[in-house]
Motif scaffolding. Structure first.
Motif, PDB file in Angstrom:
ATOM      1  N   LYS A  36       0.829  -1.191   0.000  1.00  0.00           N
ATOM      2  CA  LYS A  36       0.000   0.000   0.000  1.00  0.00           C
ATOM      3  C   LYS A  36       0.868   1.246   0.000  1.00  0.00           C
ATOM      4  N   PRO A  37       0.484   2.287  -0.743  1.00  0.00           N
ATOM      5  CA  PRO A  37       1.254   3.526  -0.726  1.00  0.00           C
ATOM      6  C   PRO A  37       1.182   4.187   0.640  1.00  0.00           C
ATOM      7  N   LEU A  38       2.226   4.943   0.952  1.00  0.00           N
ATOM      8  CA  LEU A  38       2.299   5.607   2.251  1.00  0.00           C
ATOM      9  C   LEU A  38       1.110   6.520   2.470  1.00  0.00           C
ATOM     10  N   PHE A  39       0.699   7.189   1.396  1.00  0.00           N
ATOM     11  CA  PHE A  39      -0.452   8.082   1.479  1.00  0.00           C
ATOM     12  C   PHE A  39      -1.440   7.704   0.394  1.00  0.00           C
ATOM     13  N   GLU A  40      -2.548   7.103   0.822  1.00  0.00           N
ATOM     14  CA  GLU A  40      -3.552   6.695  -0.157  1.00  0.00           C
ATOM     15  C   GLU A  40      -4.340   7.883  -0.687  1.00  0.00           C
ATOM     16  N   ASN A  41      -4.490   8.934   0.145  1.00  0.00           N
ATOM     17  CA  ASN A  41      -5.215  10.140  -0.275  1.00  0.00           C
ATOM     18  C   ASN A  41      -4.217  11.180  -0.774  1.00  0.00           C
ATOM     19  N   SER A  42      -4.432  11.705  -1.989  1.00  0.00           N
ATOM     20  CA  SER A  42      -3.492  12.650  -2.592  1.00  0.00           C
ATOM     21  C   SER A  42      -3.446  13.990  -1.847  1.00  0.00           C
ATOM     22  N   TYR A  43      -4.540  14.351  -1.093  1.00  0.00           N
ATOM     23  CA  TYR A  43      -4.544  15.629  -0.359  1.00  0.00           C
ATOM     24  C   TYR A  43      -3.442  15.667   0.703  1.00  0.00           C
ATOM     25  N   TRP A  44      -3.207  14.503   1.328  1.00  0.00           N
ATOM     26  CA  TRP A  44      -2.124  14.438   2.319  1.00  0.00           C
ATOM     27  C   TRP A  44      -0.772  14.747   1.658  1.00  0.00           C
ATOM     28  N   LEU A  45      -0.569  14.200   0.477  1.00  0.00           N
ATOM     29  CA  LEU A  45       0.693  14.427  -0.227  1.00  0.00           C
ATOM     30  C   LEU A  45       0.877  15.895  -0.584  1.00  0.00           C
ATOM     31  N   TRP A  46      -0.174  16.512  -1.112  1.00  0.00           N
ATOM     32  CA  TRP A  46      -0.075  17.934  -1.458  1.00  0.00           C
ATOM     33  C   TRP A  46       0.120  18.796  -0.216  1.00  0.00           C
ATOM     34  N   GLY A  47      -0.491  18.426   0.883  1.00  0.00           N
ATOM     35  CA  GLY A  47      -0.321  19.182   2.124  1.00  0.00           C
ATOM     36  C   GLY A  47       1.113  19.152   2.607  1.00  0.00           C
ATOM     37  N   ILE A  48       1.740  17.950   2.545  1.00  0.00           N
ATOM     38  CA  ILE A  48       3.142  17.831   2.983  1.00  0.00           C
ATOM     39  C   ILE A  48       4.058  18.624   2.063  1.00  0.00           C
ATOM     40  N   ILE A  49       3.779  18.591   0.761  1.00  0.00           N
ATOM     41  CA  ILE A  49       4.597  19.373  -0.186  1.00  0.00           C
ATOM     42  C   ILE A  49       4.503  20.859   0.143  1.00  0.00           C
ATOM     43  N   GLY A  50       3.267  21.315   0.493  1.00  0.00           N
ATOM     44  CA  GLY A  50       3.085  22.723   0.835  1.00  0.00           C
ATOM     45  C   GLY A  50       3.878  23.114   2.063  1.00  0.00           C
ATOM     46  N   VAL A  51       3.849  22.266   3.107  1.00  0.00           N
ATOM     47  CA  VAL A  51       4.606  22.553   4.336  1.00  0.00           C
ATOM     48  C   VAL A  51       6.093  22.622   4.047  1.00  0.00           C
ATOM     49  N   VAL A  52       6.593  21.701   3.239  1.00  0.00           N
ATOM     50  CA  VAL A  52       8.022  21.691   2.882  1.00  0.00           C
ATOM     51  C   VAL A  52       8.398  22.970   2.146  1.00  0.00           C
ATOM     52  N   MET A  53       7.531  23.432   1.244  1.00  0.00           N
ATOM     53  CA  MET A  53       7.836  24.661   0.483  1.00  0.00           C
ATOM     54  C   MET A  53       7.854  25.873   1.396  1.00  0.00           C
ATOM     55  N   LEU A  54       6.924  25.934   2.383  1.00  0.00           N
ATOM     56  CA  LEU A  54       6.919  27.051   3.348  1.00  0.00           C
ATOM     57  C   LEU A  54       8.187  27.064   4.187  1.00  0.00           C
ATOM     58  N   LEU A  55       8.601  25.908   4.639  1.00  0.00           N
ATOM     59  CA  LEU A  55       9.835  25.826   5.425  1.00  0.00           C
ATOM     60  C   LEU A  55      11.049  26.265   4.615  1.00  0.00           C
ATOM     61  N   LEU A  56      11.129  25.806   3.356  1.00  0.00           N
ATOM     62  CA  LEU A  56      12.245  26.203   2.502  1.00  0.00           C
ATOM     63  C   LEU A  56      12.233  27.702   2.247  1.00  0.00           C
ATOM     64  N   GLY A  57      11.002  28.244   2.037  1.00  0.00           N
ATOM     65  CA  GLY A  57      10.900  29.692   1.800  1.00  0.00           C
ATOM     66  C   GLY A  57      11.338  30.494   3.006  1.00  0.00           C
ATOM     67  N   GLY A  58      10.891  30.071   4.221  1.00  0.00           N
ATOM     68  CA  GLY A  58      11.295  30.771   5.443  1.00  0.00           C
ATOM     69  C   GLY A  58      12.788  30.701   5.653  1.00  0.00           C
ATOM     70  N   PHE A  59      13.380  29.551   5.391  1.00  0.00           N
ATOM     71  CA  PHE A  59      14.826  29.386   5.553  1.00  0.00           C
ATOM     72  C   PHE A  59      15.591  30.293   4.585  1.00  0.00           C
ATOM     73  N   THR A  60      15.074  30.441   3.365  1.00  0.00           N
ATOM     74  CA  THR A  60      15.726  31.290   2.350  1.00  0.00           C
ATOM     75  C   THR A  60      15.665  32.747   2.764  1.00  0.00           C
ATOM     76  N   LEU A  61      14.498  33.250   3.296  1.00  0.00           N
ATOM     77  CA  LEU A  61      14.357  34.656   3.720  1.00  0.00           C
ATOM     78  C   LEU A  61      15.302  34.961   4.871  1.00  0.00           C
ATOM     79  N   ARG A  62      15.436  34.023   5.823  1.00  0.00           N
ATOM     80  CA  ARG A  62      16.330  34.219   6.952  1.00  0.00           C
ATOM     81  C   ARG A  62      17.782  34.367   6.486  1.00  0.00           C
ATOM     82  N   MET A  63      18.155  33.590   5.509  1.00  0.00           N
ATOM     83  CA  MET A  63      19.530  33.671   4.988  1.00  0.00           C
ATOM     84  C   MET A  63      19.765  34.998   4.296  1.00  0.00           C
ATOM     85  N   LEU A  64      18.714  35.527   3.579  1.00  0.00           N
ATOM     86  CA  LEU A  64      18.881  36.811   2.882  1.00  0.00           C
ATOM     87  C   LEU A  64      19.033  37.954   3.861  1.00  0.00           C
ATOM     88  N   LYS A  65      18.281  37.938   4.990  1.00  0.00           N
ATOM     89  CA  LYS A  65      18.383  38.989   5.997  1.00  0.00           C
ATOM     90  C   LYS A  65      19.771  39.044   6.613  1.00  0.00           C
TER      91      LYS A  65
END
Length: 409
Positions: A378-407
């Protein structure tokens, strides 16, 4: 419990699991009934050949008990004819010319029975009649063969030789060969021998379809044969109805594969025998125990008229399995595994110790071996919404990390 006992039990369980898993890699099984002795024999049924590898390496005997699966060793025996050939020593004591032709006298070193003389002449192209006589004292001669034909043809398209004299068992001290020819033949060598054949056990297989084609472009006659099912073949006989002399090269092939293409089917053939179809001897060709359903025979006519083929017959030897059964179990013949390798058993080295009188096992009907169902992962995430949600969280974290480095910069 000692370490040795633990290791033994572990190996035993591992071997049992391995045998059971091995059996699942095969496709078919047949029950072996009435296994009561240590040694038994069985004849491979005709219907099994079509599911076997060409070298018979995927034949196994497995036994199932309450606790495990065991493998019974066996060796395979082809019930072909046995041929013995005993040569006798001799001297050529005379080479003379007489009223009938040229005489060659052979003196045996001992008085033995012979039934065959093989001749080798220096000449490559000839067609002679010969006579063979026997005597005990060179005074009284008895005719063994009269007007026996020998022949040799060698050219670009044919290399055919028929110089073997065959006759009933004879026991003379002297043999005299008379070659009825006007010029002196050059006899290079001769072999006097006794040739014996002990018949094997073979099966005549019926032909489902026979098709003869006159291929004018190839200057050949092509005979296509189809049998009812794939079987192991050992010899093919061609019956020619023409009464005139003929000598035609012949090639025998079997169909080993087929591929479907846009225009139909494309067949792959492999040559298994070749020789010369001729009017001097039986047109019997030996085959190397091939498993086949379709055969193709090509007779090369050159500029001669095609021969009239009255019929073709095929035979195959029986195959005997001799197995050793050391434990009570429900035994079965297992086969049909394209990736199986040839088994190696000790009993192949001790055939002479096998009892002579063996009880023949009866074999049950073919059954499919049920394969264990492969559970889908069975796939780790049977519902695709869970997958998109995790991708969104990862992108927010990467974005925050990038802004902190620029400051900081």
């Amino acid at each position: 419990m000692t370490l040795t006992n633990k290791l033994f039990i572990g190996l035993f369980i591992g071997f049992t699991t391995f045998c059971s898993a091995q059996m699942e890699t095969y496709n078919y099984k047949r029950a072996l009934n009435e296994v009561t002795n240590e040694w038994h024999q069985l004849i491979i049924p005709e219907a099994v050949f079509g599911s076997l590898k060409s070298d018979f390496s995927d034949l196994r005997i497995y036994g199932v008990t309450k606790n495990d699966t065991i493998e019974a060793p066996y060796y395979l025996k082809v019930l072909s004819e046995r041929i013995t050939h005993r040569s006798s020593s001799f001297d050529i004591i005379n080479k003379t010319k007489g009223d009938k032709g040229y005489y060659f006298t052979f003196q045996l070193h001992s008085e033995v029975v012979i039934n065959q003389i093989s001749l080798d002449f220096n000449e490559h192209n000839f067609d002679w009649k010969v006579e063979l006589q026997g005597s005990q004292n060179q005074q009284e001669w008895f005719t063994i063969l009269e007007d026996y034909r020998i022949m040799s043809i060698k050219n670009k398209s044919t290399n055919f030789k028929f110089t073997k004299l065959e006759f009933p068992n004879s026991k003379f001290r002297f043999y005299r060969l008379i070659v009825k020819h006007d010029e002196q033949p050059q006899l290079n060598s001769a072999q006097l021998s006794k040739y014996e054949t002990t018949e094997g056990t073979s099966i005549n297989y019926s032909i489902k379809k026979l098709e003869t084609i006159d291929d004018k472009e190839q200057k050949a006659t092509i005979v296509n044969l189809e049998l009812k099912q794939p079987v192991a073949l050992s010899q093919l006989n061609i019956d020619v109805s023409n009464t005139f002399d003929y000598y035609r090269p012949v090639k025998i092939e079997y169909r080993r594969d087929s591929v479907k293409i846009e225009k139909g089917w494309k067949y792959d053939y492999k040559t298994v025998a070749s020789g010369t179809l001729n009017s001097l001897e039986a047109n019997l060709f030996k085959l190397p125990n091939i498993i086949a359903k379709h055969l193709r025979v090509t007779i090369y006519n050159d500029n001669n008229q095609p021969l009239s083929i009255a019929g073709v017959s095929v035979k195959g030897y029986e195959f005997q399995m001799i197995g050793r059964f050391t434990e009570p179990a429900d035994y079965m013949l297992v086969y049909g595994n394209p990736s199986a390798s040839q088994p190696v058993y000790d009993i192949n080295r001790f055939e002479t110790k096998v009892p002579k009188d063996l009880k023949t096992l009866t074999i049950g009907a073919e059954e499919l071996i049920v394969k264990p169902k492969q559970e889908k992962v069975k796939p780790l995430f049977e519902n695709s919404y869970w997958l998109w949600g995790i991708i969104g969280v990862v992108m927010l974290l990467l974005g925050g990390f990038t802004l902190r480095m620029l400051k900081k910069s």
